[in-house]
Scaffold this active site. Structure first.
Site, mmCIF file in Angstrom:
data_model
loop_
_atom_site.group_PDB
_atom_site.id
_atom_site.type_symbol
_atom_site.label_atom_id
_atom_site.label_comp_id
_atom_site.label_asym_id
_atom_site.label_seq_id
_atom_site.Cartn_x
_atom_site.Cartn_y
_atom_site.Cartn_z
ATOM 1 N N GLN A 139 34.299 15.410 29.087
ATOM 2 C CA GLN A 139 35.663 15.860 28.798
ATOM 3 C C GLN A 139 36.491 16.073 30.059
ATOM 4 O O GLN A 139 37.713 16.188 29.985
ATOM 5 C CB GLN A 139 35.631 17.178 28.004
ATOM 6 C CG GLN A 139 35.067 17.007 26.600
ATOM 7 C CD GLN A 139 35.127 18.310 25.843
ATOM 8 O OE1 GLN A 139 34.251 19.151 25.968
ATOM 9 N NE2 GLN A 139 36.183 18.508 25.068
ATOM 10 N N CYS B 113 38.242 21.159 19.326
ATOM 11 C CA CYS B 113 37.699 20.499 20.507
ATOM 12 C C CYS B 113 38.834 20.376 21.513
ATOM 13 O O CYS B 113 39.945 19.984 21.146
ATOM 14 C CB CYS B 113 37.179 19.115 20.123
ATOM 15 S SG CYS B 113 36.531 18.181 21.533
ATOM 16 N N LEU B 114 38.573 20.717 22.779
ATOM 17 C CA LEU B 114 39.632 20.679 23.788
ATOM 18 C C LEU B 114 40.158 19.259 24.023
ATOM 19 O O LEU B 114 41.255 19.093 24.548
ATOM 20 C CB LEU B 114 39.139 21.297 25.108
ATOM 21 C CG LEU B 114 38.815 22.804 25.044
ATOM 22 C CD1 LEU B 114 38.232 23.282 26.366
ATOM 23 C CD2 LEU B 114 40.048 23.619 24.674
ATOM 24 N N HIS C 164 28.826 15.616 22.425
ATOM 25 C CA HIS C 164 29.675 15.050 23.486
ATOM 26 C C HIS C 164 28.838 14.257 24.492
ATOM 27 O O HIS C 164 29.263 13.205 24.968
ATOM 28 C CB HIS C 164 30.399 16.158 24.268
ATOM 29 C CG HIS C 164 31.715 16.565 23.684
ATOM 30 N ND1 HIS C 164 32.773 15.694 23.554
ATOM 31 C CD2 HIS C 164 32.165 17.750 23.218
ATOM 32 C CE1 HIS C 164 33.811 16.330 23.027
ATOM 33 N NE2 HIS C 164 33.466 17.589 22.807
ATOM 34 N N HIS D 141 27.898 20.707 18.886
ATOM 35 C CA HIS D 141 29.158 20.050 19.257
ATOM 36 C C HIS D 141 29.085 19.515 20.693
ATOM 37 O O HIS D 141 29.461 18.366 20.956
ATOM 38 C CB HIS D 141 30.312 21.056 19.101
ATOM 39 C CG HIS D 141 31.667 20.516 19.424
ATOM 40 N ND1 HIS D 141 32.653 20.333 18.465
ATOM 41 C CD2 HIS D 141 32.215 20.105 20.599
ATOM 42 C CE1 HIS D 141 33.739 19.838 19.063
ATOM 43 N NE2 HIS D 141 33.503 19.694 20.353
ATOM 44 N N GLU D 142 28.591 20.350 21.614
ATOM 45 C CA GLU D 142 28.569 19.936 23.031
ATOM 46 C C GLU D 142 27.507 18.862 23.288
ATOM 47 O O GLU D 142 27.754 17.930 24.057
ATOM 48 C CB GLU D 142 28.349 21.145 23.953
ATOM 49 C CG GLU D 142 29.419 22.235 23.851
ATOM 50 C CD GLU D 142 30.844 21.713 23.947
ATOM 51 O OE1 GLU D 142 31.105 20.728 24.667
ATOM 52 O OE2 GLU D 142 31.721 22.299 23.273
ATOM 53 N N GLY E 245 33.254 25.999 24.767
ATOM 54 C CA GLY E 245 32.310 25.006 25.270
ATOM 55 C C GLY E 245 33.069 23.853 25.899
ATOM 56 O O GLY E 245 34.204 23.558 25.508
HETATM 57 NI NI NI Z 1 34.580 19.151 22.025
#
Ligand code: NI
Length: 169
Positions: free
Chosen positions: A50, A92-93, A138, A134-135, A45
């Site tokens: 991000q 998480c990236l 964000h 999670h997304e 995701g």
């Molecule tokens: Ni993330």
């Protein structure tokens, strides 16, 4: 085009994204680039903040490009139903090398718009439910480290500060 993924504590990650009002070619290009960026980083995701774009856009693919039917474009989403509880490891990236268990709802239903602005609803369980939560977090400027228990959050924040000092972040 592969975009640069910003890392915590870049301020854009903590700002709520702006709702999308125009479903343009520019938006389509952003979504294409976000998929390319996510696959290049082996993520499941990625949210627009991000990549430094403060908009309510996220892409998800829990199959990591193995199943085209799992490729999801989610614009202006909201969670309209949640049920149960799961406690599984997340990454998480924007937090490379940080993995920790986070409490999430077991099942959620989301309402969102597609690339044409058409509204749809979708249910998610297990990993997909976690990815949705999670997304969408964000897009609200909420990061998974602040969903951890206080102890784990402090431990990971210290780890990040040390990596920053050592030039590894
Ligand atoms: Ni993330």
């Amino acid at each position: 085009m592969i975009l640069k993924i910003v890392k915590y504590p870049e301020p854009v990650l903590s700002q709520p994204g702006e709702p999308v009002t125009e479903f343009t070619n520019e938006l389509r290009k952003l979504v294409d680039d976000m998929f390319e960026t996510m696959y290049a980083s082996q993520g499941i995701g990625l949210a627009a903040p991000q990549v430094g774009v403060s908009k309510r856009v996220t892409v998800i693919d829990v199959s990591q490009a193995k199943d085209p039917a799992k490729k999801l474009i989610i614009i202006n989403p909201e969670i309209i139903f949640r049920e149960g509880r799961q406690y599984e490891e997340e990454g998480c990236l924007s937090f490379p090398d940080i993995r920790e268990k986070v409490v999430r709802a077991a099942k959620v239903r989301i309402r969102a718009q597609d690339l044409h602005g058409k509204w749809f609803e979708m249910d998610g369980e297990e990993l997909l439910s976690r990815a949705f939560q999670h997304e969408i977090d964000h897009l609200d400027g909420m990061l998974f480290i602040f969903r951890m228990s206080g102890l784990k959050r402090d431990l990971n924040l210290r780890k990040i500060r040390k990596m920053q000092r050592d030039g590894e972040w």
